[in-house]
Design a protein around this motif. Structure first.
Motif, PDB file in Angstrom:
ATOM      1  N   LEU A 149       1.168  -1.464   0.465  1.00  0.00           N
ATOM      2  CA  LEU A 149      -0.197  -0.049   0.140  1.00  0.00           C
ATOM      3  C   LEU A 149       0.980   1.375   0.218  1.00  0.00           C
ATOM      4  N   ILE A 167      -5.684  11.594  -2.519  1.00  0.00           N
ATOM      5  CA  ILE A 167      -6.134   9.938  -1.149  1.00  0.00           C
ATOM      6  C   ILE A 167      -5.491   8.628  -1.146  1.00  0.00           C
ATOM      7  N   ALA A 168      -4.530   8.637  -1.761  1.00  0.00           N
ATOM      8  CA  ALA A 168      -3.578   7.371  -1.166  1.00  0.00           C
ATOM      9  C   ALA A 168      -2.671   7.432  -0.117  1.00  0.00           C
ATOM     10  N   GLN A 218      -3.921   9.441   2.249  1.00  0.00           N
ATOM     11  CA  GLN A 218      -5.164   9.212   3.110  1.00  0.00           C
ATOM     12  C   GLN A 218      -4.826   8.241   3.811  1.00  0.00           C
ATOM     13  N   VAL A 219      -4.792   7.333   2.422  1.00  0.00           N
ATOM     14  CA  VAL A 219      -5.627   5.183   3.049  1.00  0.00           C
ATOM     15  C   VAL A 219      -4.209   4.449   3.555  1.00  0.00           C
ATOM     16  N   ALA A 258      -4.427   3.738   7.088  1.00  0.00           N
ATOM     17  CA  ALA A 258      -4.200   1.583   7.322  1.00  0.00           C
ATOM     18  C   ALA A 258      -3.311   2.015   8.398  1.00  0.00           C
TER      19      ALA A 258
END
Length: 97
Positions: A36, A73-74, A76-77, A81
């Protein structure tokens, strides 16, 4: 009654001789967070390229904004996590045995 042998867990290989799977991971489910973070890094790189192209008058404003939004957005994800993983670890470490 059926008896089966216990198979111990094996740590993923490390070091210069370590081999990875087809998707760049070691095949362990615990490496999903690393994948991720790598994906978020790749999106940040794409956003930087789009900004550089826009600054050099070779790309459009819309392309730059969309790439930056995807990267944000990536990120923030990945941050969410990491926060949930830290909370889970804190819960496990706080358990009394």
């Amino acid at each position: 009654m059926r008896v089966e042998n216990l198979v111990p867990d094996v740590a993923p290989p490390r070091g210069p001789g370590a081999t990875t799977g087809a998707n760049g991971t070691f095949g362990a489910p615990g490496n999903a967070f690393g994948a991720l973070v790598d994906a978020a890094g790749a999106l940040l790189d794409r956003a930087d390229v789009a900004e550089t192209r826009f600054a050099a008058h070779k790309g459009g404003l819309q392309e730059m904004v969309v790439e930056r939004a995807r990267a944000d957005i990536a990120l923030q994800v990945a941050a969410a996590a990491a926060q949930r993983t830290a909370q889970s670890l804190q819960t496990l470490l706080g358990m009394q045995l």
